[in-house]
Design a protein around this motif. Structure first.
Motif, PDB file in Angstrom:
ATOM      1  N   ILE A  46     -11.589   8.688 -36.121  1.00  0.00           N
ATOM      2  CA  ILE A  46     -12.097   8.345 -35.137  1.00  0.00           C
ATOM      3  C   ILE A  46     -13.352   8.290 -34.985  1.00  0.00           C
ATOM      4  O   ILE A  46     -13.306   9.533 -34.245  1.00  0.00           O
ATOM      5  CB  ILE A  46     -11.436   6.924 -34.316  1.00  0.00           C
ATOM      6  N   GLN A  47     -14.591   7.841 -35.894  1.00  0.00           N
ATOM      7  CA  GLN A  47     -15.701   8.299 -34.971  1.00  0.00           C
ATOM      8  C   GLN A  47     -16.734   7.109 -34.427  1.00  0.00           C
ATOM      9  O   GLN A  47     -16.400   6.411 -34.602  1.00  0.00           O
ATOM     10  CB  GLN A  47     -16.312   8.976 -36.071  1.00  0.00           C
ATOM     11  N   VAL A  48     -17.439   7.089 -32.958  1.00  0.00           N
ATOM     12  CA  VAL A  48     -18.194   6.183 -32.346  1.00  0.00           C
ATOM     13  C   VAL A  48     -19.720   6.648 -32.626  1.00  0.00           C
ATOM     14  O   VAL A  48     -19.463   7.615 -31.288  1.00  0.00           O
ATOM     15  CB  VAL A  48     -17.417   5.765 -30.784  1.00  0.00           C
ATOM     16  N   GLY A  49     -19.748   6.202 -32.272  1.00  0.00           N
ATOM     17  CA  GLY A  49     -21.201   6.133 -32.204  1.00  0.00           C
ATOM     18  C   GLY A  49     -22.028   6.757 -32.855  1.00  0.00           C
ATOM     19  O   GLY A  49     -21.769   6.900 -34.177  1.00  0.00           O
ATOM     20  N   GLU A  50     -22.881   7.711 -32.105  1.00  0.00           N
ATOM     21  CA  GLU A  50     -24.163   8.867 -32.791  1.00  0.00           C
ATOM     22  C   GLU A  50     -22.894   9.523 -33.535  1.00  0.00           C
ATOM     23  O   GLU A  50     -23.691  10.271 -34.920  1.00  0.00           O
ATOM     24  CB  GLU A  50     -24.711   9.498 -32.240  1.00  0.00           C
ATOM     25  N   HIS A  51     -21.806  10.129 -33.746  1.00  0.00           N
ATOM     26  CA  HIS A  51     -21.027  10.705 -34.219  1.00  0.00           C
ATOM     27  C   HIS A  51     -20.694  10.012 -35.738  1.00  0.00           C
ATOM     28  O   HIS A  51     -20.424  10.389 -36.525  1.00  0.00           O
ATOM     29  CB  HIS A  51     -19.513  10.675 -33.686  1.00  0.00           C
ATOM     30  N   LEU A  54     -31.033  13.549 -31.091  1.00  0.00           N
ATOM     31  CA  LEU A  54     -31.355  13.949 -29.208  1.00  0.00           C
ATOM     32  C   LEU A  54     -31.567  12.373 -28.782  1.00  0.00           C
ATOM     33  O   LEU A  54     -30.580  11.666 -28.289  1.00  0.00           O
ATOM     34  CB  LEU A  54     -32.408  14.760 -29.030  1.00  0.00           C
ATOM     35  N   LEU A  55     -32.108  11.512 -30.816  1.00  0.00           N
ATOM     36  CA  LEU A  55     -32.657  10.097 -29.833  1.00  0.00           C
ATOM     37  C   LEU A  55     -31.570   8.962 -30.035  1.00  0.00           C
ATOM     38  O   LEU A  55     -30.924   8.055 -28.540  1.00  0.00           O
ATOM     39  CB  LEU A  55     -33.672   9.558 -30.645  1.00  0.00           C
ATOM     40  N   ASP A  56     -30.589   9.447 -30.831  1.00  0.00           N
ATOM     41  CA  ASP A  56     -29.294   8.694 -30.799  1.00  0.00           C
ATOM     42  C   ASP A  56     -28.442   9.225 -29.541  1.00  0.00           C
ATOM     43  O   ASP A  56     -27.485   8.284 -29.140  1.00  0.00           O
ATOM     44  CB  ASP A  56     -28.660   9.215 -32.182  1.00  0.00           C
ATOM     45  N   GLN A  57     -28.150  10.700 -29.382  1.00  0.00           N
ATOM     46  CA  GLN A  57     -27.158  10.965 -28.358  1.00  0.00           C
ATOM     47  C   GLN A  57     -28.196   9.614 -27.431  1.00  0.00           C
ATOM     48  O   GLN A  57     -27.223   9.676 -26.265  1.00  0.00           O
ATOM     49  CB  GLN A  57     -27.467  12.571 -28.176  1.00  0.00           C
ATOM     50  N   VAL A  58     -29.224  10.339 -26.806  1.00  0.00           N
ATOM     51  CA  VAL A  58     -29.619   9.213 -25.652  1.00  0.00           C
ATOM     52  C   VAL A  58     -29.370   7.757 -25.229  1.00  0.00           C
ATOM     53  O   VAL A  58     -29.025   6.211 -24.843  1.00  0.00           O
ATOM     54  CB  VAL A  58     -31.636   9.410 -25.876  1.00  0.00           C
ATOM     55  N   GLU A  59     -29.519   7.151 -27.372  1.00  0.00           N
ATOM     56  CA  GLU A  59     -29.165   5.869 -27.157  1.00  0.00           C
ATOM     57  C   GLU A  59     -27.881   4.909 -26.910  1.00  0.00           C
ATOM     58  O   GLU A  59     -27.658   4.388 -26.196  1.00  0.00           O
ATOM     59  CB  GLU A  59     -29.450   5.499 -28.698  1.00  0.00           C
ATOM     60  N   GLN A  60     -26.494   6.221 -26.887  1.00  0.00           N
ATOM     61  CA  GLN A  60     -25.550   6.165 -26.940  1.00  0.00           C
ATOM     62  C   GLN A  60     -25.466   6.574 -25.511  1.00  0.00           C
ATOM     63  O   GLN A  60     -24.434   4.775 -25.111  1.00  0.00           O
ATOM     64  CB  GLN A  60     -24.844   7.248 -27.594  1.00  0.00           C
ATOM     65  N   ILE A  61     -25.915   7.121 -24.689  1.00  0.00           N
ATOM     66  CA  ILE A  61     -24.726   7.413 -23.694  1.00  0.00           C
ATOM     67  C   ILE A  61     -25.932   6.234 -22.772  1.00  0.00           C
ATOM     68  O   ILE A  61     -25.245   5.350 -21.621  1.00  0.00           O
ATOM     69  CB  ILE A  61     -26.506   9.047 -22.879  1.00  0.00           C
ATOM     70  N   GLN A  62     -27.170   5.401 -23.181  1.00  0.00           N
ATOM     71  CA  GLN A  62     -27.527   4.457 -22.496  1.00  0.00           C
ATOM     72  C   GLN A  62     -26.497   3.523 -22.832  1.00  0.00           C
ATOM     73  O   GLN A  62     -25.925   2.819 -21.838  1.00  0.00           O
ATOM     74  CB  GLN A  62     -28.488   3.981 -22.908  1.00  0.00           C
ATOM     75  N   LYS A  63     -25.530   3.082 -23.740  1.00  0.00           N
ATOM     76  CA  LYS A  63     -25.429   1.812 -23.870  1.00  0.00           C
ATOM     77  C   LYS A  63     -23.832   2.543 -23.556  1.00  0.00           C
ATOM     78  O   LYS A  63     -23.016   1.635 -22.550  1.00  0.00           O
ATOM     79  CB  LYS A  63     -24.741   2.317 -25.300  1.00  0.00           C
TER      80      LYS A  63
END
Length: 221
Positions: free
Chosen positions: A129-134, A157-166
């Motif tokens: 199972i993969q979630v978010g930017e993964h 990096l942008l995707d990671q920042v977006e996932q961290i914000q979520k």
């Protein structure tokens, strides 16, 4: 990564997972149902992949399952609303996007009509199972959009920042719910204490009046 899995030898088993990217396998019987509870922020994509292996008594090992042995996947949101219910083959891939933050329930069980294939054995299910930017296939994205290595890294990096914000928004949501629960509990404890005090006062007054009436009837006062 934090991975906490609670396995129960029941026909209906919950496994609690708090990890964003993992792979595992588990065993199920003919009528067993395995469920995972995954905490997911809102508007987050989840991709699950699985493959099955059937126990072979002759070779004493797990072999690739026949096409007749498929899996039924059912996913419920935190409000127990079914957002995905579908039958797949022996190997499958399912995708969904969360719209409500919280615990999502992912359940799998065999949907085969050829139960004789089990022969009292068991089925091994490999699950990833993969979630978010993964869930993003960055080599494919780079080839499609013709991105340079630097541009691709910026995209990651942008995707990671977006996932961290979520994730931060989800933690704030959990903190707010916990605060509301704590305040509600404290309020109930306060009112229960007041009710106990009133009951004690009323009981004391009634006992005093009862004793006074008893003494007056016995002409002791």
């Amino acid at each position: 990564m934090l991975l906490s899995i609670y396995l129960h030898r029941l026909s209906f088993t919950y496994m609690f997972l708090t990890v964003w990217n993992y792979a595992l396998y588990f065993h199920i019987g003919e009528t067993e149902k395995k469920c995972f509870i995954e905490e997911i922020p809102d508007e987050t994509m989840v991709i699950g992949k699985y493959r099955t292996q059937l126990w072979d008594k002759h070779s004493n090992s797990f072999l690739a399952a026949t096409p007749g042995l498929g899996m039924h996947v059912e996913i419920k949101d935190p409000d127990t609303k079914i957002i995905l219910s579908r039958q797949y083959g022996s190997d499958g891939r399912f995708t969904f996007t969360s719209h409500t933050p919280g615990e999502h329930q992912i359940c799998l069980h065999s949907n085969s009509t050829k139960m004789a294939l089990f022969s009292g054995g068991k089925l091994r299910v490999h699950l990833d199972i993969q979630v978010g930017e993964h869930t993003n296939n960055y080599p494919e994205i780079a080839a499609k959009d013709k991105l340079t290595e630097l541009q691709l890294r910026v995209r990651q990096l942008l995707d990671q920042v977006e996932q961290i914000q979520k994730e931060q928004n989800y933690q704030r949501y959990r903190e707010e719910r916990f605060r509301m629960t704590s305040e509600s509990t404290n309020q109930r404890v306060l009112w229960w204490s007041i009710a106990q005090t009133l009951i004690l006062i009323v009981t004391g007054v009634w006992q005093m009046k009862h004793l006074k009436s008893f003494f007056e009837a016995k002409k002791l006062v």
